[in-house]
Design an enzyme around this catalytic site. Structure first.
Site, PDB file in Angstrom:
ATOM      1  N   SER B  23       0.571  -1.418   0.035  1.00 27.55           N
ATOM      2  CA  SER B  23      -0.471  -0.424  -0.231  1.00 27.55           C
ATOM      3  C   SER B  23       1.034   1.025  -0.215  1.00 27.55           C
ATOM      4  CB  SER B  23      -0.934  -0.359   1.224  1.00 27.55           C
ATOM      5  OG  SER B  23      -1.849   0.341   1.244  1.00 27.55           O
ATOM      6  N   LYS B  47      -3.646   2.107  -1.810  1.00 25.87           N
ATOM      7  CA  LYS B  47      -3.062   3.001  -1.418  1.00 25.87           C
ATOM      8  C   LYS B  47      -4.192   3.422  -0.100  1.00 25.87           C
ATOM      9  CE  LYS B  47      -1.474   6.401   0.370  1.00 25.87           C
ATOM     10  NZ  LYS B  47       0.086   7.004   0.565  1.00 25.87           N
ATOM     11  N   GLY B  74       1.802  11.584   4.135  1.00 29.85           N
ATOM     12  CA  GLY B  74       0.793  11.683   4.521  1.00 29.85           C
ATOM     13  C   GLY B  74      -0.812  11.039   4.332  1.00 29.85           C
ATOM     14  N   CYS B 133       0.527   3.738  10.295  1.00 28.57           N
ATOM     15  CA  CYS B 133       1.058   5.201   9.788  1.00 28.57           C
ATOM     16  C   CYS B 133       1.998   6.221  10.783  1.00 28.57           C
ATOM     17  CB  CYS B 133      -0.282   5.504   8.508  1.00 28.57           C
ATOM     18  SG  CYS B 133       0.832   7.316   7.852  1.00 28.57           S
ATOM     19  N   ASN B 195       5.391  -1.911   8.675  1.00 23.01           N
ATOM     20  CA  ASN B 195       5.162  -0.564   7.705  1.00 23.01           C
ATOM     21  C   ASN B 195       6.362   0.474   8.714  1.00 23.01           C
ATOM     22  OD1 ASN B 195       3.754   1.959   7.119  1.00 23.01           O
ATOM     23  ND2 ASN B 195       2.268   1.208   7.871  1.00 23.01           N
ATOM     24  N   GLY B 220      12.396   0.647   2.077  1.00 27.14           N
ATOM     25  CA  GLY B 220      13.633   0.138   1.258  1.00 27.14           C
ATOM     26  C   GLY B 220      14.829  -1.108   2.598  1.00 27.14           C
ATOM     27  N   GLY B 246       8.912  -5.101   3.762  1.00 29.99           N
ATOM     28  CA  GLY B 246       9.911  -4.136   4.601  1.00 29.99           C
ATOM     29  C   GLY B 246      11.010  -4.871   4.233  1.00 29.99           C
ATOM     30  N   GLY B 247      11.403  -3.753   2.971  1.00 29.20           N
ATOM     31  CA  GLY B 247      12.356  -3.684   2.081  1.00 29.20           C
ATOM     32  C   GLY B 247      12.630  -4.524   1.388  1.00 29.20           C
ATOM     33  N   GLY B 268       7.467  -2.641  -1.167  1.00 30.88           N
ATOM     34  CA  GLY B 268       6.571  -1.628  -1.057  1.00 30.88           C
ATOM     35  C   GLY B 268       7.733  -0.702  -1.882  1.00 30.88           C
TER      36      GLY B 268
HETATM   37  C1  FMN Z   1       5.583   5.990  -0.583  1.00 27.34           C
HETATM   38  C2  FMN Z   1       5.270   5.327   1.018  1.00 27.34           C
HETATM   39  C3  FMN Z   1       3.378   5.101   0.836  1.00 27.34           C
HETATM   40  C4  FMN Z   1       3.202   4.556   1.640  1.00 27.34           C
HETATM   41  N1  FMN Z   1       1.628   4.670   1.918  1.00 27.34           N
HETATM   42  C5  FMN Z   1       0.918   3.627   2.928  1.00 27.34           C
HETATM   43  C6  FMN Z   1      -0.062   3.909   3.383  1.00 27.34           C
HETATM   44  O1  FMN Z   1      -1.212   4.309   1.933  1.00 27.34           O
HETATM   45  N2  FMN Z   1      -0.563   2.389   3.824  1.00 27.34           N
HETATM   46  C7  FMN Z   1       0.258   1.873   4.267  1.00 27.34           C
HETATM   47  O2  FMN Z   1      -0.338   0.738   5.270  1.00 27.34           O
HETATM   48  N3  FMN Z   1       0.954   1.699   4.680  1.00 27.34           N
HETATM   49  C8  FMN Z   1       1.833   2.549   3.386  1.00 27.34           C
HETATM   50  N4  FMN Z   1       3.126   2.326   3.250  1.00 27.34           N
HETATM   51  C9  FMN Z   1       4.092   1.372   3.919  1.00 27.34           C
HETATM   52  C10 FMN Z   1       3.928   0.556   2.901  1.00 27.34           C
HETATM   53  O3  FMN Z   1       3.242  -0.135   2.705  1.00 27.34           O
HETATM   54  C11 FMN Z   1       5.270  -0.548   3.342  1.00 27.34           C
HETATM   55  O4  FMN Z   1       4.260  -1.191   4.676  1.00 27.34           O
HETATM   56  C12 FMN Z   1       6.747   0.117   3.706  1.00 27.34           C
HETATM   57  O5  FMN Z   1       7.242   0.965   3.038  1.00 27.34           O
HETATM   58  C13 FMN Z   1       7.826  -1.075   4.390  1.00 27.34           C
HETATM   59  O6  FMN Z   1       8.111  -1.911   2.965  1.00 27.34           O
HETATM   60  P1  FMN Z   1       9.232  -2.020   1.709  1.00 27.34           P
HETATM   61  O7  FMN Z   1      10.897  -1.338   2.713  1.00 27.34           O
HETATM   62  O8  FMN Z   1       9.264  -2.681   0.311  1.00 27.34           O
HETATM   63  O9  FMN Z   1       8.563  -0.412   1.456  1.00 27.34           O
HETATM   64  C14 FMN Z   1       4.170   3.597   2.761  1.00 27.34           C
HETATM   65  C15 FMN Z   1       5.403   3.267   1.936  1.00 27.34           C
HETATM   66  C16 FMN Z   1       5.580   4.403   1.096  1.00 27.34           C
HETATM   67  C17 FMN Z   1       6.999   4.162   0.450  1.00 27.34           C
END
Ligand code: FMN
Ligand code: FAD
Ligand code: FES
Lengths: 241, 306
Positions: B23, B47, B74, B133, B195, B220, B246-247, B268
């Protein structure tokens, strides 16, 4: 997508010009940008396409931090991964017959491709370029080679008129404004010219293709993404009043 | 080459593979259409949606890190009504697989209202309730850092939900297992974690925080070991399925996350820096499985503690 660097040279102490060979099929309008992936950096760097043809494109960039410094070190023959053809670009059809192209510093590069496109449509663009000093000026010969009138301002008066681009507006005969440069310049220009024209904005980007909402701006027409609905916005929607 | 089985199951929802764009990193899918056919994905988490439309935080909202990025978007979103009426039907036009609705709120009442609006949508297979969040004041993460509050939101949402409810957990806590247990006991069907981790960057020249919001969520490759550890701890403590994230960046990361106990995996930030991340991971997955002698992903067992 992979691109081969064919040239990477300094234009001034900090501004460099890079030519790359590769697929330019996704480039449709001047003012679009590419997202440059750099080894050792997580995020891509957004850089406007200065000009392009069927098999190559040119980026003109200023070294401001570690990523652009790494770009300046790259040698011809090396490859770069780009996401090409991003953003909306300037609408050359919708602009006037005698548009003034206003570039401040590294806002100037996309105006070169824009100038070519306008000339190809039979329009009569004129160029207004603002720099800090004469030593920081670049790309002026490229514009002059197109045969368009070029007015230059520098802050210290070492080249052209002394002052800001807005100080030179009075002497110019134009019917529209297309601009790219630092935000204070764009806002001043917008105020001086009654809020019309097209303005290319910058914002820090997570993706560059509309997925992350990292680059949103509030406009009179609602929230927009600089990377997707922009980077070029119509003066009428900018919330600068 | 032998046959590999990529299928996984989340609370009765069949996924043809475990890869789910996370998301907030995939919008409502549209932006990825120029890059690939979304139907190759296991599911899509869209989203984060709130009851009312939100513009989100001022910019800059993005900062770079050595192994990832910070965001302080946000929860910018068009609101539950527009998501139900426009975004989900539009996504369904181009994608027939399971959709995970991601829901946020600033009060228990808003979570409930948002779930009520989305749970009946034909397109929604799973409800992912974001109580984590880090980028909004009052709410968001506040519900995900206290076991009592997390349980209360879980119960309230379960009362009105007609789809499996996955609570999305924050890593910004001392004891994630306590929150996970509270959600499980309150009736959550599954959990999503993690998250983003709250972080900051400073502009050395200006001597100011890079983000307009000062702090933002770190995601990341840099957070992968933290995510693995939390998934492993949580799956050791609860019996409900966990979606790990997560990453995650490579096919090997996917397998590692499943060995930590995850039943499926979200991707993500990787989508943002490489729009082809998911199809590339998917293409590499069978080869990596074969190297490790894994025939079916669903057979991967959580590794024991040493
Ligand atoms: C730009 C951005 C927006 C995000 N918006 C949301 C969101 O609206 N709802 C949510 O549950 N997580 C949100 N996340 C968190 C991601 O879904 C995920 O849990 C987090 O980025 C860890 O995964 P990753 O390291 O692969 O990015 C957001 C992450 C990023 C980078
Ligand atoms: C649509 C668009 C077109 C652009 N076109 C050009 C161009 O043609 N020529 C040129 O010289 N510059 C251009 N820029 C600015 C350029 O993107 C930044 O100068 C560059 O990203 C700085 O990277 P760095 O690693 O050297 O700086 P650092 O400060 O080390 O970068 C850290 C992070 O901040 C981001 N960042 C820093 N400054 C900016 C900025 N002004 N805008 C957006 N992101 C920034 C970087 O991308 C990176 O993610 C453009 C920006 C945008 C948004
Ligand atoms: S940079 Fe991601 S939406 Fe514009």
């Amino acid at each position: 997508m992979n691109y081969e660097i064919t040239e990477n040279r300094a234009l001034t102490a900090s501004v460099h010009s890079m030519r790359l060979r590769g697929d330019t099929g996704s480039l449709t309008r001047p003012g679009q940008f590419v997202q440059v992936a750099l080894p050792d950096f997580y995020l891509r760097r957004p850089i406007s396409v200065c000009e392009w043809d069927r098999e190559s494109l040119r980026l003109v960039y200023k070294v401001v931090g570690q990523g652009t410094a790494a770009m300046a070190e790259m040698k011809p023959g090396a490859c770069l991964d780009l996401l090409p053809g991003l953003g909306n670009g300037f609408d050359t059809g919708a602009c006037g017959e005698k548009p003034l192209l206003v570039g401040g510093g590294v806002g100037l590069p996309p105006l070169l491709g824009l100038c070519r496109a306008l000339l190809a449509q039979g329009k009569k663009p004129l160029v207004l370029a603002g720099f800090g000093t004469a030593a920081e000026a670049f790309l002026l010969e490229d514009f002059r080679a197109l045969g368009v009138p070029v007015t230059v301002t520098t802050m210290d008066g070492s080249l052209g008129l002394r002052g800001l681009v807005t100080d030179a507006l009075g002497d110019l005969d134009y019917d529209d404004v297309l601009a790219c440069g630092p935000l204070p310049m764009l806002k001043a220009l917008w105020r001086c010219t009654g809020g019309r024209g097209q303005y290319s904005l910058e914002e820090r980007m997570g993706c560059g293709f509309g997925a992350c909402m990292g680059c949103s701006v509030q406009t009179a027409a609602g929230s927009m993404r600089v990377c997707k609905e922009g980077p070029v916005f119509r003066g009428e929607v900018l919330p600068w009043a | 080459m032998g046959m590999t089985d990529l299928r996984v199951n989340l609370s009765g929802v069949e996924l043809k593979n475990p890869l789910i764009p996370a998301s907030g990193t995939f919008g409502f899918g549209r932006e990825f259409l120029p890059y690939y056919d979304l139907n190759l994905l296991g599911a899509i988490s869209v989203k984060g949606t709130t009851g009312e439309p939100r513009f989100g935080n001022p910019t800059p909202r993005i900062a770079e890190c050595p192994a990832g990025m910070l965001n302080s978007v946000g929860l910018q979103n068009p609101g539950a009504q527009a998501v139900a009426k426009e975004e989900l039907p539009a996504l369904r036009q181009v994608y027939t697989g399971p959709i995970i609705a991601n829901i946020s709120g600033f009060s228990e009442e808003e979570y409930v209202r948002c779930v009520e609006r989305l749970t009946g949508q034909e397109q929604v297979a799973i409800l992912e309730i974001n109580i984590s969040c880090p980028n909004v004041r009052h709410g968001g993460m506040a519900f995900g850092t206290d076991p009592e509050a997390a349980a209360r939101i879980t119960r309230a949402v379960k009362r009105v939900a007609t789809r499996p409810v996955y609570m999305k957990l924050s890593p910004n806590v001392t004891d994630i297992v306590a929150i996970a247990r509270a959600c499980a006991e309150a009736g959550a069907d599954g959990l999503s974690l993690i998250n983003t981790l709250l972080g900051m960057r400073i502009d050395l020249q200006r001597r100011r925080p890079v983000l307009a919001n000062t702090y933002g969520g770190y995601s990341g490759p840099g957070i992968f070991p933290v995510a693995l550890r939390m998934v492993h701890q949580v799956t050791g403590a609860v019996d409900i399925p966990v979606i790990g994230m997560g990453g995650v960046t490579t096919a090997r990361d996917v397998i590692e996350m499943m060995m930590a106990g995850a039943k499926a995996v979200q991707i993500g930030a990787a989508n943002l820096v490489n729009p082809m991340a998911c199809p590339e991971i998917l293409a590499a997955l069978p080869g990596e499985m074969e190297k490790l002698g894994i025939r079916a992903l669903s057979e991967i067992e959580r590794v024991p503690v040493n």
